[in-house]
Write a protein that holds these residues in place. Structure first.
Motif, PDB file in Angstrom:
ATOM      1  N   UNK A   1       0.826  -1.187   0.000  1.00 38.04           N
ATOM      2  CA  UNK A   1       0.000   0.000   0.000  1.00 38.04           C
ATOM      3  C   UNK A   1       0.880   1.264   0.000  1.00 38.04           C
ATOM      4  N   UNK A   2       2.005   1.196   0.743  1.00 37.56           N
ATOM      5  CA  UNK A   2       2.900   2.353   0.787  1.00 37.56           C
ATOM      6  C   UNK A   2       3.445   2.694  -0.607  1.00 37.56           C
ATOM      7  N   UNK A   3       3.754   1.675  -1.385  1.00 35.85           N
ATOM      8  CA  UNK A   3       4.254   1.890  -2.743  1.00 35.85           C
ATOM      9  C   UNK A   3       3.194   2.607  -3.582  1.00 35.85           C
ATOM     10  N   UNK A   4       1.958   2.175  -3.468  1.00 37.17           N
ATOM     11  CA  UNK A   4       0.874   2.789  -4.252  1.00 37.17           C
ATOM     12  C   UNK A   4       0.634   4.233  -3.828  1.00 37.17           C
ATOM     13  N   UNK A   5       0.686   4.488  -2.531  1.00 35.19           N
ATOM     14  CA  UNK A   5       0.501   5.853  -2.051  1.00 35.19           C
ATOM     15  C   UNK A   5       1.649   6.748  -2.517  1.00 35.19           C
ATOM     16  N   UNK A   6       2.862   6.245  -2.423  1.00 31.67           N
ATOM     17  CA  UNK A   6       4.025   7.016  -2.870  1.00 31.67           C
ATOM     18  C   UNK A   6       3.904   7.355  -4.358  1.00 31.67           C
ATOM     19  N   UNK A   7       3.516   6.390  -5.146  1.00 32.12           N
ATOM     20  CA  UNK A   7       3.355   6.634  -6.589  1.00 32.12           C
ATOM     21  C   UNK A   7       2.283   7.688  -6.849  1.00 32.12           C
ATOM     22  N   UNK A   8       1.165   7.573  -6.144  1.00 32.52           N
ATOM     23  CA  UNK A   8       0.090   8.547  -6.344  1.00 32.52           C
ATOM     24  C   UNK A   8       0.565   9.948  -5.975  1.00 32.52           C
ATOM     25  N   UNK A   9       1.356  10.069  -4.926  1.00 34.36           N
ATOM     26  CA  UNK A   9       1.856  11.377  -4.520  1.00 34.36           C
ATOM     27  C   UNK A   9       2.904  11.910  -5.489  1.00 34.36           C
ATOM     28  N   UNK A  10       3.802  11.055  -5.940  1.00 36.24           N
ATOM     29  CA  UNK A  10       4.893  11.486  -6.819  1.00 36.24           C
ATOM     30  C   UNK A  10       4.436  11.730  -8.252  1.00 36.24           C
ATOM     31  N   UNK A  11       3.615  10.836  -8.762  1.00 35.47           N
ATOM     32  CA  UNK A  11       3.220  10.891 -10.177  1.00 35.47           C
ATOM     33  C   UNK A  11       1.865  11.545 -10.410  1.00 35.47           C
ATOM     34  N   UNK A  12       1.120  11.807  -9.328  1.00 31.12           N
ATOM     35  CA  UNK A  12      -0.228  12.386  -9.424  1.00 31.12           C
ATOM     36  C   UNK A  12      -1.166  11.510 -10.251  1.00 31.12           C
ATOM     37  N   UNK A  13      -1.021  10.195 -10.084  1.00 27.21           N
ATOM     38  CA  UNK A  13      -1.908   9.260 -10.780  1.00 27.21           C
ATOM     39  C   UNK A  13      -1.975   7.946 -10.010  1.00 27.21           C
ATOM     40  N   UNK A  14      -3.064   7.207 -10.267  1.00 25.97           N
ATOM     41  CA  UNK A  14      -3.249   5.906  -9.622  1.00 25.97           C
ATOM     42  C   UNK A  14      -4.230   5.085 -10.437  1.00 25.97           C
ATOM     43  N   UNK A  15      -4.317   3.791 -10.103  1.00 35.83           N
ATOM     44  CA  UNK A  15      -5.332   2.910 -10.685  1.00 35.83           C
ATOM     45  C   UNK A  15      -6.229   2.426  -9.558  1.00 35.83           C
ATOM     46  N   UNK A  16      -7.515   2.360  -9.831  1.00 34.60           N
ATOM     47  CA  UNK A  16      -8.448   1.812  -8.845  1.00 34.60           C
ATOM     48  C   UNK A  16      -8.155   0.339  -8.637  1.00 34.60           C
ATOM     49  N   UNK A  17      -8.532  -0.171  -7.478  1.00 37.77           N
ATOM     50  CA  UNK A  17      -8.360  -1.589  -7.196  1.00 37.77           C
ATOM     51  C   UNK A  17      -9.108  -2.394  -8.255  1.00 37.77           C
ATOM     52  N   UNK A  18      -8.416  -3.270  -8.941  1.00 30.23           N
ATOM     53  CA  UNK A  18      -9.010  -4.088  -9.986  1.00 30.23           C
ATOM     54  C   UNK A  18      -9.165  -3.372 -11.320  1.00 30.23           C
ATOM     55  N   UNK A  19      -8.796  -2.092 -11.348  1.00 27.16           N
ATOM     56  CA  UNK A  19      -8.958  -1.328 -12.581  1.00 27.16           C
ATOM     57  C   UNK A  19      -7.717  -1.395 -13.457  1.00 27.16           C
ATOM     58  N   UNK A  20      -7.882  -0.977 -14.696  1.00 23.31           N
ATOM     59  CA  UNK A  20      -6.752  -0.956 -15.620  1.00 23.31           C
ATOM     60  C   UNK A  20      -6.487   0.454 -16.155  1.00 23.31           C
ATOM     61  N   UNK A  21      -7.409   1.365 -15.896  1.00 18.33           N
ATOM     62  CA  UNK A  21      -7.287   2.734 -16.381  1.00 18.33           C
ATOM     63  C   UNK A  21      -6.544   3.581 -15.342  1.00 18.33           C
ATOM     64  N   UNK A  22      -5.568   4.366 -15.796  1.00 21.37           N
ATOM     65  CA  UNK A  22      -4.837   5.272 -14.912  1.00 21.37           C
ATOM     66  C   UNK A  22      -5.628   6.563 -14.757  1.00 21.37           C
ATOM     67  N   UNK A  47       8.309   3.107   4.769  1.00 20.74           N
ATOM     68  CA  UNK A  47       9.255   3.513   3.713  1.00 20.74           C
ATOM     69  C   UNK A  47       9.791   4.915   3.986  1.00 20.74           C
ATOM     70  N   UNK A  48      11.108   5.034   3.924  1.00 20.91           N
ATOM     71  CA  UNK A  48      11.736   6.322   4.168  1.00 20.91           C
ATOM     72  C   UNK A  48      11.373   7.336   3.083  1.00 20.91           C
ATOM     73  N   UNK A  49      11.293   6.896   1.832  1.00 25.47           N
ATOM     74  CA  UNK A  49      10.936   7.823   0.758  1.00 25.47           C
ATOM     75  C   UNK A  49       9.504   8.348   0.913  1.00 25.47           C
ATOM     76  N   UNK A  50       8.608   7.508   1.390  1.00 21.39           N
ATOM     77  CA  UNK A  50       7.237   7.958   1.641  1.00 21.39           C
ATOM     78  C   UNK A  50       7.209   8.949   2.808  1.00 21.39           C
ATOM     79  N   UNK A  51       8.004   8.675   3.827  1.00 18.63           N
ATOM     80  CA  UNK A  51       8.078   9.597   4.962  1.00 18.63           C
ATOM     81  C   UNK A  51       8.460  10.998   4.490  1.00 18.63           C
ATOM     82  N   UNK A  52       9.511  11.099   3.686  1.00 15.60           N
ATOM     83  CA  UNK A  52       9.955  12.414   3.230  1.00 15.60           C
ATOM     84  C   UNK A  52       8.969  13.053   2.262  1.00 15.60           C
TER      85      UNK A  52
END
Length: 170
Positions: A1-22, A47-52
């Motif tokens: 979950x931390x990886x997904x949150x970090x990506x959403x914060x860094x890239x400003x995008x995410x995929x819904x659970x079970x979804x394929x569309x960004x 994750x240290x990167x998520x903390x920062x």
């Protein structure tokens, strides 16, 4: 979950659970915790990167027990709120009851204070809250000493008597 949150914060995008569309987003995130994240990082549990990424503008809000000067103002606010909601007319708090509120350590912080004031207003039969109104539910815990004298407030113990003894039935 931390990886997904970090990506959403860094890239400003995410995929819904079970979804394929960004999905692109433009959000600001306010996060709060009562845990020591630096200790969790050292233990490999955060994750240290998520903390920062999250720690851009840190705000430390002290616990209620560290800011007891706020308690009278909060009690006044909660009295107004619960007088309106419960159609009561409790206009204040006796000094000895306020002293109990200020001296209590409030492990549940403001939510616990709010619950205690709501319960006290509900059962109060006077214009002002008294110490007995604050400890009505935990008045005796087997040793004969009133709970309020030991610094405990309403909550946790078995109801003294029954609800019918405290509610005026119409």
């Amino acid at each position: 979950m931390q990886v997904k949150l970090l990506r959403a914060l860094q890239e400003s995008e995410f995929e819904r659970v079970g979804g394929i569309k960004t999905i692109r987003v433009d959000v600001r995130l306010v996060a709060a915790t009562n845990r020591d994240l630096k200790r969790l990082i050292a233990g490999g549990n955060f994750r240290e990167d998520l903390f920062y990424r999250l720690n851009v503008v840190p705000i430390r809000l002290p616990a209620l027990r560290e800011r007891t000067g706020d308690i009278p103002l909060l009690v006044e606010h909660f009295l107004a709120k619960f007088n309106e909601r419960l159609r009561k007319h409790v206009v204040g708090v006796e000094p000895d009851a306020m002293e109990l509120l200020v001296q209590y350590p409030w492990p549940g912080n403001i939510r616990e204070l709010e619950n205690v004031v709501e319960r006290a207003v509900l059962f109060c039969d006077a214009e002002k809250l008294h110490p007995g109104d604050l400890s009505r539910r935990s008045a005796n815990r087997g040793d004969g000493e009133p709970a309020a004298a030991r610094g405990r407030l309403a909550g946790g113990a078995r109801e003294e008597g029954g609800l019918k003894e405290h509610v005026k039935w119409r």
